[in-house]
Design a protein around this motif. Structure first.
Motif, PDB file in Angstrom:
ATOM      1  N   ARG A  80       5.001   6.795   3.363  1.00 21.42           N
ATOM      2  CA  ARG A  80       4.078   5.874   4.031  1.00 21.42           C
ATOM      3  C   ARG A  80       3.610   6.379   5.393  1.00 21.42           C
ATOM      4  NH1 ARG A  80       5.770  -0.011   1.676  1.00 21.42           N
ATOM      5  NH2 ARG A  80       6.616   0.780  -0.277  1.00 21.42           N
ATOM      6  N   THR A  81       3.891   7.618   5.671  1.00 24.13           N
ATOM      7  CA  THR A  81       3.457   8.201   6.937  1.00 24.13           C
ATOM      8  C   THR A  81       1.940   8.164   7.041  1.00 24.13           C
ATOM      9  OG1 THR A  81       5.358   9.701   6.902  1.00 24.13           O
ATOM     10  CG2 THR A  81       3.532  10.249   8.396  1.00 24.13           C
ATOM     11  N   GLY A  82       1.434   7.610   8.128  1.00 23.59           N
ATOM     12  CA  GLY A  82       0.004   7.575   8.360  1.00 23.59           C
ATOM     13  C   GLY A  82      -0.772   6.577   7.532  1.00 23.59           C
ATOM     14  N   TRP A  83      -0.071   5.682   6.895  1.00 23.23           N
ATOM     15  CA  TRP A  83      -0.758   4.689   6.073  1.00 23.23           C
ATOM     16  C   TRP A  83      -1.655   3.798   6.937  1.00 23.23           C
ATOM     17  CZ3 TRP A  83       2.234   1.927   1.588  1.00 23.23           C
ATOM     18  CH2 TRP A  83       2.401   2.824   0.529  1.00 23.23           C
ATOM     19  N   SER A  84      -2.775   3.428   6.390  1.00 23.80           N
ATOM     20  CA  SER A  84      -3.666   2.478   7.043  1.00 23.80           C
ATOM     21  C   SER A  84      -3.128   1.063   6.856  1.00 23.80           C
ATOM     22  CB  SER A  84      -5.066   2.565   6.430  1.00 23.80           C
ATOM     23  OG  SER A  84      -5.036   2.102   5.082  1.00 23.80           O
ATOM     24  N   LYS A  85      -3.706   0.155   7.608  1.00 23.08           N
ATOM     25  CA  LYS A  85      -3.338  -1.254   7.430  1.00 23.08           C
ATOM     26  C   LYS A  85      -3.654  -1.715   6.009  1.00 23.08           C
ATOM     27  CE  LYS A  85      -4.011  -2.506  12.284  1.00 23.08           C
ATOM     28  NZ  LYS A  85      -4.790  -3.331  13.239  1.00 23.08           N
ATOM     29  N   ALA A  86      -4.767  -1.264   5.455  1.00 21.91           N
ATOM     30  CA  ALA A  86      -5.143  -1.655   4.095  1.00 21.91           C
ATOM     31  C   ALA A  86      -4.073  -1.236   3.091  1.00 21.91           C
ATOM     32  CB  ALA A  86      -6.487  -1.032   3.727  1.00 21.91           C
ATOM     33  N   GLU A  87      -3.547  -0.036   3.253  1.00 19.41           N
ATOM     34  CA  GLU A  87      -2.532   0.438   2.316  1.00 19.41           C
ATOM     35  C   GLU A  87      -1.237  -0.356   2.452  1.00 19.41           C
ATOM     36  OE1 GLU A  87      -3.342   5.091   1.501  1.00 19.41           O
ATOM     37  OE2 GLU A  87      -3.134   4.538   3.614  1.00 19.41           O
ATOM     38  N   ARG A  88      -0.904  -0.767   3.657  1.00 14.90           N
ATOM     39  CA  ARG A  88       0.324  -1.546   3.821  1.00 14.90           C
ATOM     40  C   ARG A  88       0.216  -2.901   3.104  1.00 14.90           C
ATOM     41  NH1 ARG A  88       0.273   0.754   9.074  1.00 14.90           N
ATOM     42  NH2 ARG A  88      -0.479  -1.144  10.098  1.00 14.90           N
ATOM     43  N   ILE A  89      -0.929  -3.551   3.212  1.00 11.90           N
ATOM     44  CA  ILE A  89      -1.090  -4.826   2.518  1.00 11.90           C
ATOM     45  C   ILE A  89      -1.102  -4.600   1.008  1.00 11.90           C
ATOM     46  CG2 ILE A  89      -3.607  -4.752   2.710  1.00 11.90           C
ATOM     47  CD1 ILE A  89      -1.480  -7.899   2.567  1.00 11.90           C
ATOM     48  N   ASP A  90      -1.749  -3.544   0.560  1.00 17.40           N
ATOM     49  CA  ASP A  90      -1.793  -3.268  -0.871  1.00 17.40           C
ATOM     50  C   ASP A  90      -0.396  -3.019  -1.432  1.00 17.40           C
ATOM     51  OD1 ASP A  90      -4.506  -3.577  -0.917  1.00 17.40           O
ATOM     52  OD2 ASP A  90      -4.980  -1.433  -0.984  1.00 17.40           O
ATOM     53  N   ALA A  91       0.427  -2.332  -0.678  1.00 22.54           N
ATOM     54  CA  ALA A  91       1.792  -2.066  -1.147  1.00 22.54           C
ATOM     55  C   ALA A  91       2.564  -3.369  -1.303  1.00 22.54           C
ATOM     56  CB  ALA A  91       2.512  -1.137  -0.174  1.00 22.54           C
ATOM     57  N   GLN A  92       2.363  -4.305  -0.385  1.00 17.76           N
ATOM     58  CA  GLN A  92       3.043  -5.599  -0.509  1.00 17.76           C
ATOM     59  C   GLN A  92       2.546  -6.383  -1.723  1.00 17.76           C
ATOM     60  OE1 GLN A  92       2.508  -6.617   3.894  1.00 17.76           O
ATOM     61  NE2 GLN A  92       4.444  -7.603   3.410  1.00 17.76           N
ATOM     62  N   LEU A  93       1.267  -6.269  -2.019  1.00 19.59           N
ATOM     63  CA  LEU A  93       0.730  -6.965  -3.192  1.00 19.59           C
ATOM     64  C   LEU A  93       1.309  -6.381  -4.483  1.00 19.59           C
ATOM     65  CD1 LEU A  93      -3.014  -7.293  -2.087  1.00 19.59           C
ATOM     66  CD2 LEU A  93      -1.283  -9.100  -2.154  1.00 19.59           C
ATOM     67  N   ILE A  94       1.400  -5.059  -4.552  1.00 12.60           N
ATOM     68  CA  ILE A  94       1.971  -4.436  -5.751  1.00 12.60           C
ATOM     69  C   ILE A  94       3.451  -4.798  -5.879  1.00 12.60           C
ATOM     70  CG2 ILE A  94       2.462  -2.248  -6.900  1.00 12.60           C
ATOM     71  CD1 ILE A  94      -0.007  -1.097  -5.406  1.00 12.60           C
ATOM     72  N   ALA A  95       4.168  -4.795  -4.753  1.00 17.64           N
ATOM     73  CA  ALA A  95       5.584  -5.181  -4.791  1.00 17.64           C
ATOM     74  C   ALA A  95       5.742  -6.625  -5.265  1.00 17.64           C
ATOM     75  CB  ALA A  95       6.209  -5.008  -3.410  1.00 17.64           C
ATOM     76  N   ALA A  96       4.826  -7.501  -4.854  1.00 12.48           N
ATOM     77  CA  ALA A  96       4.889  -8.894  -5.295  1.00 12.48           C
ATOM     78  C   ALA A  96       4.656  -8.997  -6.796  1.00 12.48           C
ATOM     79  CB  ALA A  96       3.865  -9.734  -4.536  1.00 12.48           C
ATOM     80  N   GLU A  97       3.709  -8.212  -7.317  1.00 14.55           N
ATOM     81  CA  GLU A  97       3.493  -8.226  -8.764  1.00 14.55           C
ATOM     82  C   GLU A  97       4.736  -7.737  -9.506  1.00 14.55           C
ATOM     83  OE1 GLU A  97      -1.285  -7.896  -9.501  1.00 14.55           O
ATOM     84  OE2 GLU A  97      -0.042  -6.171  -9.997  1.00 14.55           O
ATOM     85  N   MET A  98       5.369  -6.714  -8.987  1.00 12.67           N
ATOM     86  CA  MET A  98       6.590  -6.221  -9.629  1.00 12.67           C
ATOM     87  C   MET A  98       7.693  -7.264  -9.572  1.00 12.67           C
ATOM     88  SD  MET A  98       6.636  -2.228  -8.409  1.00 12.67           S
ATOM     89  CE  MET A  98       5.323  -1.105  -8.916  1.00 12.67           C
ATOM     90  N   ALA A  99       7.788  -7.975  -8.449  1.00 10.62           N
ATOM     91  CA  ALA A  99       8.758  -9.070  -8.372  1.00 10.62           C
ATOM     92  C   ALA A  99       8.400 -10.182  -9.338  1.00 10.62           C
ATOM     93  CB  ALA A  99       8.820  -9.605  -6.940  1.00 10.62           C
ATOM     94  N   GLY A 100       7.101 -10.414  -9.542  1.00  6.30           N
ATOM     95  CA  GLY A 100       6.672 -11.415 -10.513  1.00  6.30           C
ATOM     96  C   GLY A 100       7.120 -11.068 -11.916  1.00  6.30           C
ATOM     97  N   MET A 101       7.001  -9.799 -12.272  1.00  2.00           N
ATOM     98  CA  MET A 101       7.482  -9.397 -13.599  1.00  2.00           C
ATOM     99  C   MET A 101       8.996  -9.536 -13.681  1.00  2.00           C
ATOM    100  SD  MET A 101       7.012  -5.826 -15.723  1.00  2.00           S
ATOM    101  CE  MET A 101       5.295  -6.152 -16.120  1.00  2.00           C
ATOM    102  N   GLU A 102       9.695  -9.172 -12.613  1.00  2.00           N
ATOM    103  CA  GLU A 102      11.156  -9.312 -12.618  1.00  2.00           C
ATOM    104  C   GLU A 102      11.554 -10.771 -12.828  1.00  2.00           C
ATOM    105  OE1 GLU A 102      15.036  -8.788  -9.680  1.00  2.00           O
ATOM    106  OE2 GLU A 102      13.176  -7.731  -9.192  1.00  2.00           O
ATOM    107  N   PHE A 103      10.883 -11.679 -12.126  1.00  2.00           N
ATOM    108  CA  PHE A 103      11.194 -13.105 -12.264  1.00  2.00           C
ATOM    109  C   PHE A 103      10.930 -13.577 -13.686  1.00  2.00           C
ATOM    110  CE2 PHE A 103      10.009 -17.646 -11.866  1.00  2.00           C
ATOM    111  CZ  PHE A 103      11.177 -18.121 -11.314  1.00  2.00           C
TER     112      PHE A 103
END
Length: 555
Positions: A80-103
């Motif tokens: 995540r070195t040098g990630w933009s703000k957009a990429e940080r939010i996108d990573a959280q959205l993908i992590a949430a989807e993965m948590a959704g599948m886990e649930f």
């Protein structure tokens, strides 16, 4: 306990300068980044291919859970070195989807607990970005153009032919399920599916879409080739519904997920800052506030004539068209939405039809008196028009997030608009209309509060319906109505959905207050309507992330 403050700092695309705004060049860079590539591959894994019968057996589910763990590790391992703000939010959205599948794999397990999961043929377009609740791969009839072309007829036929084998498999997958209410009420969706297929064959299937109502028909040579597939899917649906009805009386177990798992989903999937206990407190407060505000409005309006229902169909149609125009014009005039043709058309296409007195449910009781409060909630369709005509440039946020992760933003903002428009002057010459706004808020708080108790296994669906009826003013929400039954079942099937109308609204209230406070501290004027418009630009994502983005820059 609350979860506020546990989320990372993020930023999204906006079209006017805001705190923490990102440049469009960041989005272009993100579209070719390793994160975007991972997202595309993740979606291929997460979304079953069309015209297949997914395997919901224990071995397949176990393999999917193991594969999910590998996806989560891949996401966590990205540099995540040098990630933009957009990429940080996108990573959280993908992590949430993965948590959704886990649930879904670990807790909800709808394929093994919920017969309604298999009602997967949908006629109408939903007014939210994706279909509400967990469902087997959905067959959307409204997405086809009618009369059907040969290519569309072939595609629809291939989809419908998956229904009989899927329902045959479901009997085995569900054999150990014991969630009493999920079984007892599943027949509603299955019978509706059967009716929709019958109407499709008869050429009378009316389907709501963003552009208005379209009629589904099998007329023409292409459609005629579908008749065997339609009839087979309907026969399989009817047989499955009969089997579910026969099995339901033997089911005795709880249907809610319980507080601990509910809290896990709120925190990790929906990124909501409120756990079960906080939601109960907040919804009770909103229920009390709505009732108190209604009664004070009645005092204010005591010398005015009553707001009686309009029982003349022609007069009602004129009223409905006028109110739709009034609402979309009002939003543009105050600066809450841009003056784009598709924004006006989105509301005009959803004109509420006349409902005879004997057939009125809660919402048609409201609209019979004035459709304006419900049109305020129809902000949903402006959201959908934006997704179609002015999509977010970031591909990760162009379509609906999986697992209903959009629900607080979508339902919460639409609910917020009801009161926002009222406070901004929509009813200045219609004071009795304000009473209807408070009645609608009371209804949403009552049904959401009931749904919380269902998820905690403190109420059955029947008890939730009785609570829903008791705490909705004027007796307009009848526990035995199809509407109340549909709503409470949906909120059981999708934890958090029933409360999302209010919890999402409250998050937008909080964000508006914080933006106002920042403007005051910086000594600059604050435009609430522009702030509300800005809140919608990041996309239909969890409100907590919108707040983090808009308040990311230091004072």
């Amino acid at each position: 306990m609350q979860f506020r403050g546990t989320l990372g700092i993020v930023a999204l695309v906006v079209s006017v300068p805001l705190p923490g705004a990102i440049a469009s060049s960041e989005v272009v860079a993100a579209s070719t980044s390793p994160l975007s590539q991972l997202f595309a591959q993740w979606r291929q894994f997460a979304v079953p291919p069309d015209a297949t019968v997914p395997d919901y057996g224990p071995a397949a589910v176990g393999q999917r859970l193991s594969a999910l763990k590998r996806w989560q590790k891949r996401l966590a391992a990205l540099d995540r070195t040098g990630w933009s703000k957009a990429e940080r939010i996108d990573a959280q959205l993908i992590a949430a989807e993965m948590a959704g599948m886990e649930f879904e794999l670990r807790v909800l397990r709808p394929w093994a607990r919920d017969p309604g999961f298999y009602a997967n043929i949908w006629a109408e377009q939903s007014d939210v970005p994706g279909h509400e609740g967990p469902n087997a791969p959905v067959i959307d009839l409204f997405r086809f153009d009618y009369p059907l072309s040969p290519a569309d007829a072939g595609r629809l036929g291939a989809l419908l032919r998956t229904v009989p084998p899927m329902l045959a498999q479901a009997r085995q997958t569900l054999k150990d399920g014991n969630a009493r209410d999920l079984w007892a009420y599943a027949g509603r969706a299955l019978h509706e599916q059967s009716d929709n297929l019958a109407q499709l064959e008869a050429g009378t299937l009316a389907m709501r879409t963003l552009e208005g109502t379209k009629t589904g028909t099998l007329a023409g040579a292409s459609g005629a080739t579908l008749i065997p597939a339609v009839r087979a899917a309907r026969a399989a649906t009817d047989a499955f519904a009969a089997w579910v009805a026969a099995e339901a009386p033997s089911k005795t177990g709880p249907s809610g997920v319980g507080k601990a798992d509910y809290d896990w989903a709120m925190r990790n999937v929906h990124l909501l800052p409120y756990d079960w206990q906080a939601q109960e407190t907040l919804l009770q407060r909103e229920l009390d506030r709505a009732h108190a505000s209604l009664r004070l409005e009645e005092v204010r309006n005591r010398d005015l004539p009553p707001l009686d229902p309009v029982n003349d169909p022609a007069a009602y149609r004129r009223l409905s068209v006028e109110r739709a125009r009034r609402f979309s014009d009002f939003l543009v005039r105050i600066g809450m939405v841009p003056d784009r043709p598709y924004n006006h058309a989105a509301i005009a296409a959803q004109t509420v039809p006349y409902t005879p007195p004997a057939q009125r449910n809660f919402f048609s009781q409201v609209t019979a008196r004035d459709p304006l409060p419900l049109y305020s909630h129809f902000y949903h369709w402006i959201d959908l028009a934006r997704l179609k005509h002015d999509p977010n440039p970031d591909p990760i946020r162009q379509g609906p997030l999986l697992f209903n992760i959009w629900m607080e933003r979508s339902e919460g903002f639409a609910t917020a608009v009801e009161e926002i428009a009222m406070q901004a002057g929509l009813y200045d010459d219609l004071p009795r209309g304000r009473e209807l706004v408070w009645i609608m808020l009371a209804n949403r708080a009552a049904r959401g509060l009931a749904s919380l108790h269902v998820q905690a296994n403190q109420m059955t669906l029947a008890e939730a319906g009785a609570f829903h009826e008791r705490w909705t003013p004027r007796g307009w929400a009848e526990a035995k109505s199809d509407l109340v039954g549909f709503e409470q079942l949906l909120y059981l099937r999708q934890p958090g959905y029933g409360s999302s109308y209010v919890t999402g609204k409250l998050q937008f209230d909080h964000l508006l207050a914080r933006l106002s406070d920042r403007a005051q501290a910086e000594g600059r004027p604050f435009d609430a309507a522009e702030a509300l418009q800005a809140m919608t630009r990041p996309g239909i994502i969890p409100v907590a992330l919108i707040e983090d983005e808009m308040l990311a820059a230091p004072r």
